[in-house]
Design an enzyme around this catalytic site. Structure first.
Site, PDB file in Angstrom:
ATOM      1  N   ASP A 208       0.849  -1.196   0.000  1.00 24.32           N
ATOM      2  CA  ASP A 208       0.000   0.000   0.000  1.00 24.32           C
ATOM      3  C   ASP A 208       0.882   1.242   0.000  1.00 24.32           C
ATOM      4  OD1 ASP A 208       0.349   1.010   2.975  1.00 24.32           O
ATOM      5  OD2 ASP A 208       0.092  -1.165   3.079  1.00 24.32           O
ATOM      6  N   ASP A 210       0.842   3.641   2.445  1.00 24.37           N
ATOM      7  CA  ASP A 210       0.805   4.250   3.760  1.00 24.37           C
ATOM      8  C   ASP A 210      -0.281   5.332   3.766  1.00 24.37           C
ATOM      9  OD1 ASP A 210       2.054   3.926   6.372  1.00 24.37           O
ATOM     10  OD2 ASP A 210       2.770   5.970   6.144  1.00 24.37           O
TER      11      ASP A 210
END
Length: 288
Positions: A208, A210
């Site tokens: 991802d 963050d």
């Protein structure tokens, strides 16, 4: 010297096709009980050891992983080279979920973990200016590219304590510092591997962006889970290629990782704590 590759990773990483003479073992360590039993075997003629970092079933939080016991146990098994695989968030738009990053630097923001084998009664200072091994990272890079993985060479890993993820302000701060990925487990793991004179490479598997990314909140958790599973498949493909690249016969590390304690121990021999030095038999027996 014979090569023995140690793999530290999550569930599924150790489920390798072609692993021969597979057996789960638990070495006794004076530093506690490792995260789990360690799966040993031979892959394409090279000895291997797989350690589930969080334990099978993910029973250890990042702060409670027994890092010292884990590295000591691998050392006692004869591991010469460690490849750490871990899920990470990305601070760079061009390092996307599903990509891998070969980390070469760390910023350690952890604060609740024992970070050294040494202390009162036997003081040592090792250099972690270059905390990962270029030789092992070279093998990981080639293995990843040959497996068709998008793999970025070089990057700074921000090690946070966790278990909570970053606030937006923290995420933006770390991004401003020039960090590339964020995770919770490579520290003190890399420092301890250096104290144990084991070559260490870190493969960050991005899941991802963050919390800094403006679209992060729109990402569905099912997408992240799908990325995790996909990364696990890629990791196994990378690992399967490492025995041929690292080889069964191992020469001394050209970067000196396996000689990190050569001039590191500062305590005079007659002042060393015998209890601590006994605990250091595997880690520092070569120089004590």
């Amino acid at each position: 010297m014979q090569t023995k590759i140690g793999i530290i990773g999550g569930s599924g990483i150790y489920d390798m096709d072609g692993l021969q003479d597979a057996a789960w073992v638990t070495p006794d360590s004076p530093w506690g009980t490792p995260s789990d039993a360690i799966l040993t075997g031979t892959l394409n003629g090279v000895a291997m050891a797989f350690l589930p970092r969080h334990g099978r079933g993910h029973v250890h939080a990042p702060s409670t992983v027994p890092y010292r016991a884990n590295i000591d146990a691998l050392k006692r098994l004869g591991v010469t080279d460690i490849i750490s695989l871990s899920a990470c968030g990305s601070f760079r738009e061009d390092r996307a979920p599903g990509d891998f990053v070969l980390v070469d630097q760390f910023i350690d923001r952890t604060f609740a973990r024992e970070k050294s084998y040494f202390g009162t009664g036997c003081v040592a200072h090792v250099s972690v200016a270059h905390p990962t091994c270029d030789r092992v990272s070279d093998a990981c890079e080639k293995a990843g590219r040959d497996a068709g993985i998008t793999i970025h060479r070089g990057g700074t890993y921000l090690a946070m304590e966790g278990p909570q993820f970053s606030s937006v302000a923290e995420s933006k701060l770390y991004r401003a510092w020039g960090c590339d990925v964020i995770g919770m487990t490579n520290m003190p793991e890399a420092k301890l591997a250096r104290e144990a004179e084991i070559c260490y490479a870190s493969v960050a598997m991005i899941t991802d962006y963050d919390s800094w990314h403006p679209d992060h909140g729109a990402v569905d958790i099912s997408d992240i889970i799908a990325t995790l599973h996909g990364n696990g498949t890629k990791a196994r493909d990378l690992i399967a290629r490492l025995p041929a690249l690292l080889g069964a016969d191992r020469a001394p590390c050209p970067h000196g990782c396996d000689r990190a304690l050569e001039h590191a121990i500062m305590t005079a021999p007659d002042k060393r704590d015998p209890v601590l030095t006994r605990k250091l038999d595997a880690i520092a027996g070569r120089v004590l």
